[in-house]
Write a protein that holds these residues in place. Structure first.
Motif, short mmCIF file in Angstrom:
data_model
loop_
_atom_site.label_atom_id
_atom_site.label_comp_id
_atom_site.label_asym_id
_atom_site.label_seq_id
_atom_site.Cartn_x
_atom_site.Cartn_y
_atom_site.Cartn_z
N UNK A 74 -73.08 -96.56 6.62
CA UNK A 74 -74.31 -97.31 6.09
C UNK A 74 -75.48 -97.42 7.02
N UNK A 75 -75.59 -97.43 8.33
CA UNK A 75 -76.71 -97.56 9.08
C UNK A 75 -77.24 -96.15 9.32
N UNK A 76 -76.54 -95.04 9.09
CA UNK A 76 -76.94 -94.07 9.11
C UNK A 76 -77.79 -93.55 7.91
N UNK A 77 -77.01 -93.94 6.67
CA UNK A 77 -77.92 -93.60 5.63
C UNK A 77 -79.42 -94.47 5.42
N UNK A 78 -79.33 -95.63 6.04
CA UNK A 78 -80.64 -96.49 6.09
C UNK A 78 -81.58 -95.86 6.97
N UNK A 79 -81.42 -95.26 8.12
CA UNK A 79 -82.03 -94.80 8.90
C UNK A 79 -82.79 -93.30 8.46
N UNK A 80 -81.83 -92.47 7.80
CA UNK A 80 -82.22 -91.46 6.87
C UNK A 80 -83.23 -91.72 6.07
N UNK A 81 -82.94 -92.42 4.92
CA UNK A 81 -84.03 -92.77 4.00
C UNK A 81 -85.31 -93.37 4.60
N UNK A 82 -85.25 -94.11 5.65
CA UNK A 82 -86.31 -94.88 6.39
C UNK A 82 -87.30 -93.73 6.61
N UNK A 83 -86.62 -92.77 7.47
CA UNK A 83 -87.31 -91.50 7.89
C UNK A 83 -88.04 -90.78 6.92
N UNK A 84 -87.23 -90.43 5.81
CA UNK A 84 -88.03 -89.70 4.71
C UNK A 84 -89.01 -90.41 4.16
N UNK A 85 -88.96 -91.66 3.82
CA UNK A 85 -90.08 -92.46 3.42
C UNK A 85 -91.21 -92.35 4.39
N UNK A 86 -90.93 -92.39 5.71
CA UNK A 86 -92.31 -92.22 6.58
C UNK A 86 -92.87 -90.90 6.57
N UNK A 87 -92.29 -89.82 5.98
CA UNK A 87 -92.85 -88.57 5.89
C UNK A 87 -92.14 -87.57 6.67
N UNK A 88 -90.98 -87.91 7.32
CA UNK A 88 -90.11 -86.88 8.01
C UNK A 88 -89.64 -85.93 7.01
N UNK A 89 -89.71 -84.47 7.40
CA UNK A 89 -89.07 -83.34 6.44
C UNK A 89 -87.66 -83.46 6.81
N UNK A 90 -86.87 -82.88 5.68
CA UNK A 90 -85.37 -82.88 5.62
C UNK A 90 -84.86 -82.33 6.92
N UNK A 91 -85.34 -81.13 7.45
CA UNK A 91 -84.81 -80.58 8.78
C UNK A 91 -84.89 -81.53 9.81
N UNK A 92 -85.96 -82.25 9.83
CA UNK A 92 -86.11 -83.25 10.89
C UNK A 92 -85.18 -84.27 11.07
N UNK A 93 -84.89 -85.01 9.74
CA UNK A 93 -83.90 -85.95 9.72
C UNK A 93 -82.53 -85.16 10.11
N UNK A 94 -82.39 -84.24 9.57
CA UNK A 94 -80.99 -83.45 9.74
C UNK A 94 -80.62 -83.12 11.14
N UNK A 95 -81.76 -82.83 11.96
CA UNK A 95 -81.61 -82.58 13.31
C UNK A 95 -81.11 -83.92 14.07
N UNK A 96 -82.09 -84.83 13.60
CA UNK A 96 -81.57 -86.12 14.13
C UNK A 96 -80.25 -86.70 13.98
N UNK A 97 -79.53 -86.47 12.63
CA UNK A 97 -78.25 -86.42 12.43
C UNK A 97 -77.33 -86.13 13.27
#
Length: 842
Positions: free
Chosen positions: A276-299
């Motif tokens: 749940x917390x990982x889903x939350x941070x992924x959604x928040x980063x996407x909303x802030x303009x991070x691209x998918x590959x950036x979020x994926x690299x963080x994950x």
């Protein structure tokens, strides 16, 4: 995204979710530790023999091995050394002995050799003096427990002989490496021959062929060897050991597969709770303009950090567990092979254990990829709740249940139609428990809601089942952990108890052959296969007025292809054959009648199946007298010697083995004689220098039962390891799940719930989940026990006595649920102490 930015984001999140991340690391570590500890235990037994054989044979690639227990004339070595294709040869005498030191006794393998053995380059005999000085040299792992030091006298028991020897060198790890834990005694050949009474005899000749002439050397050695010697690869001892340990290894593989599944589930569940917390941070980063590959690299970075930390901690924890739990070598194998006590950890063991934890962590952690690639950032933000997206919707539970039932039917069909595949079938039962749990939990929730709505004081139960219904994936994972743990323990221990019961029946018959039993060696000689000269002992005992009769039993270990089988020579009277509990499908009397015919033999089922033999068929047996043809008089179990056994008449045995050696004397006492008094009288008659032990029939039977139980120690240790890891993993998982509910607990406090009520809520929820999972696991565990017992019977050839382990399953269920609930109580107390204002925190 730059590595520095990835680390900065993760560091900030780590500060906010430190407890949750640590619990995830611990959960992964428990899974890795379980797999690692079991793999180390399985590999150490056979690996120690592999290392010892390499340490003895060095560059030798061939060996000549005598088939008879008394070896062959030493002159054969000289003939071999003169062969044109032989570069170097070395004689050796290998014999079982018992060392009696100040702190106890131990059965060991005596290796006698000459300087030519050192020139082969084996690491065990390279220290100067070990094959030159007339004394015995011992590895430190043998000398230290026995309290022996250089220059000290020590009694050496070999067969009926008891001789005093002198300790020469004590070989440390600096001298021979990890072989310092090997159960070996090294002595010059002439000294070893004097200790064993085998003057001028050797059991083996090791050969290093000339370069490029290995095939020619083998052909030439076959002509030199004669009919009573085998020419074979020098690592044959290790290969025979692998075959002898196969049934034990296969049983361990079965339960290791179950343990590995539990470890995989533990690691997966640990990461699932952080979802749940990982889903939350992924959604928040996407909303802030991070691209998918950036979020994926963080994950991927976060998951790599957690899984690597968990794997490292798991290897350390598994190392501690394997040292604490897997310490006993199977005693039944030590009479035939020099098995060391060293733990052997290979790179493959570490890689496999880490791969299980890391793989499970990545599979669980990457579940937010659906939201990352298929859902827009705005829509993902609207779904931000701790439980959203973890629902098991619609008919999926029913479909999983049907799949589980179909899998159970397939398991049953495999067990009936292809019993040899029961290993896979029993393992699949664990998957059945996981598949049917979602529907079981849904049904439990519905029933408990009805009960809570109708009964007084049902608010706590109502809220508990509501929490379970709100997070079904997490609830299923927690229940599945308990289910697989109870299943594994019930299957392992139930099958072990069935085998012990079968051994107990055999032990009763083994002890009934006489009032007193005279055998050499220690408890590991449970089948009485160590030879000795019976003439002096018979003469001394026969003079006693309390002795009615003395019977001589004979046996030896004989190599047949890849098997080191037990060959017994028995009197053919039914009362003395001791086969009633071991025979398959025929009466003792009819088999005894056929066995009286010259050239007949009773063959264990493993050998019969391998060679496709039935009663009346002929087969070839290599013996000390050459290759002989025998006819099958009956099919038996394996006499609890896993590679198999062959029983012939006493007359045939003497002809086949060309020896007058005995392996056991059975003494019948005159009526009214007290057995304890008789033991003392027989010991006095034998004198203080005998190497024979005198046992009553009950002591002989008890010793066999103890050996049988000890032989299955690994299975009991795996059961204990599964229990410990299950409690740790469930406690960590419950702790993570409870810590995620701080705001919900605080919200309930604002509604007037007291801390005691909230503690009760968490305990009730834990009990519901673990009990539901445990009941499913216990039910399938009893079924798995039947499959595992049948498979052990077929694969090992041992006799078993199947009794459904209902009491075991019930007690295991109560133990797992009780311990895990107590372990979850600590984080529950911490979380229920939260202030009500925490409900308003963002």
């Amino acid at each position: 995204m730059r590595p520095g930015a990835v680390w900065l984001i993760y560091r900030n999140r780590l500060r906010a979710q430190l407890g949750e991340e640590l619990l995830a690391v611990f959960g992964i570590a428990v899974g890795v530790a379980l797999v690692f500890a079991v793999l180390v235990a399985n590999h150490s037994v056979t690996g120690s023999v592999d290392d010892l054989v390499k340490g003895i044979v060095g560059r030798a690639s061939l060996e000549l091995h005598a088939r008879g227990p008394d070896g062959v004339d030493e002159a054969m070595y000289r003939r071999v050394a003169r062969a044109p294709s032989v570069r170097r040869a070395a004689p050796a005498l290998v014999r079982r002995v018992v060392l009696a030191g100040p702190r106890g006794r131990r059965s060991l393998t005596l290796l006698g050799g000459t300087g030519s053995l050192q020139r082969l380059g084996g690491s065990l005999v390279q220290r100067v003096g070990v094959l030159d000085v007339p004394a015995i040299s011992l590895p430190d792992g043998v000398a230290r427990p026995l309290g022996l030091h250089p220059g000290q006298p020590v009694d050496v028991l070999s067969g009926e002989r008891r001789v005093t020897a002198r300790v020469g060198a004590v070989l440390s790890e600096a001298d021979i490496g990890k072989l310092s834990e090997s159960p070996i005694v090294i002595a010059p050949l002439a000294y070893a021959q004097r200790l064993t009474g085998l003057g001028g005899r050797v059991t083996d000749v090791l050969v290093e062929p000339s370069p490029g002439l290995a095939s020619a050397a083998e052909a030439g050695l076959t002509r030199v060897a004669g009919p009573s010697v085998d020419v074979r690869p020098s690592d044959s001892e290790a290969r025979l050991m692998h075959e002898a340990a196969k049934s034990s290894d296969q049983s361990s593989v079965l339960f290791s597969a179950i343990s590995g599944g539990i470890g995989l589930l533990f690691a997966y569940n640990a990461m699932l709770l952080t979802l749940p917390s990982r889903r939350r941070i992924c959604a928040e980063l996407r909303l802030l303009g991070f691209r998918r590959r950036q979020v994926l690299s963080l994950l991927l970075f976060e998951t790599a950090i957690l899984s690597l930390a968990g794997a490292g901690l798991g290897i350390a924890l598994g190392d501690v567990l394997s040292r604490a739990l897997f310490s006993d070598v199977p005693r039944y194998l030590t009479d035939a092979f020099a098995i060391g006590d060293q733990r052997i950890v290979t790179p493959a063991t570490v890689v496999i254990a880490c791969a299980v934890g890391i793989g499970a962590a990545f599979v669980a952690a990457l579940r937010p990829l659906r939201e990352l690639y298929l859902i827009s950032p705005l829509e993902a933000t609207h779904r931000l709740t701790l439980t959203q997206g973890e629902q098991i919707r619609g008919t999926r539970p029913l479909r999983l249940f049907v799949a589980g039932v179909v899998l159970l039917l397939a398991v049953t069909a495999v067990t009936l139609l292809a019993p040899s595949a029961s290993l896979v079938a029993a393992t699949l039962c664990a998957l059945v428990s996981v598949a049917i749990l979602p529907l079981v939990l849904r049904t439990v929730v519905r029933l408990m809601r009805r009960a809570a709505s109708r009964g007084p004081g049902g608010a706590i139960s109502w809220i508990a089942v509501t929490e379970i219904a709100a997070t079904p994936t997490r609830a299923t994972a927690l229940a599945a952990t308990a289910a697989v743990a109870v299943f594994g323990i019930t299957t392992v221990e139930g099958a072990r108890q069935d085998l012990v019961r079968g051994a107990s029946v055999f032990a009763g018959e083994l002890g009934s052959g006489g009032d007193l039993h005279l055998v050499p060696g220690g408890p590991e000689n449970y089948l009485a296969l160590e030879p000795f000269d019976p003439a002096d002992a018979r003469r001394r005992i026969a003079r006693l007025p309390i002795v009615d009769s003395i019977r001589t039993h004979r046996g030896q270990l004989l190599d047949l292809g890849h098997r080191r089988l037990a060959l017994f020579g028995r009197p053919t009277a039914p009362a003395q054959l001791m086969l009633r509990s071991e025979l398959r499908d025929e009466s003792l009397e009819s088999v005894s009648d056929r066995l009286r015919h010259r050239g007949s033999a009773v063959v264990s089922s493993g050998i019969a199946d391998e060679k496709h033999l039935v009663v009346g068929d002929a087969f070839d047996l290599p013996t000390a007298s050459g290759h002989r043809t025998l006819r099958v008089a009956g099919i038996s179990t394996n006499y609890f010697w896993p590679p198999g056994a062959i029983v012939v008449s006493a007359d045939d045995y003497r002809s086949l083995s060309e020896t007058s050696s005995a392996t056991e004397l059975m003494v019948s006492l005159r009526a009214g004689t007290d057995a304890t008094t008789a033991v003392a009288a027989v010991k006095r008659a034998l004198g203080p220098h005998t190497g024979l032990r005198v046992l009553t029939s009950s002591q002989r039977a008890d010793e066999f039962r103890a050996t049988a139980r000890q032989a299955m120690t690994t299975l009991g240790q795996i059961r204990g390891l599964v229990l410990v890891c299950a409690v740790l993993a469930v406690a960590a998982a419950m702790g993570a799940a409870i810590s995620q509910r701080r705001q919900r607990i605080a919200a309930l406090k604002t509604l007037g719930f007291r801390r005691a009520q909230l503690l009760k809520l968490i305990v009730v929820e834990t009990l519901i989940l673990l009990t539901a999972g445990g009941v499913v696991g216990a039910s399938l565990g009893i079924y798995g026990q039947a499959i595992a017992t049948r498979w052990i019977e077929l694969s090992s050839g041992s006799s078993v006595s199947y009794v459904p382990a209902i009491g075991l399953a019930t007690s295991t269920l109560a133990l797992v649920v009780g311990l895990a609930t107590l372990a979850a109580a600590l984080p529950a107390r911490v979380v229920t102490g939260v202030e009500p204002r925490a409900a308003l925190a963002d």
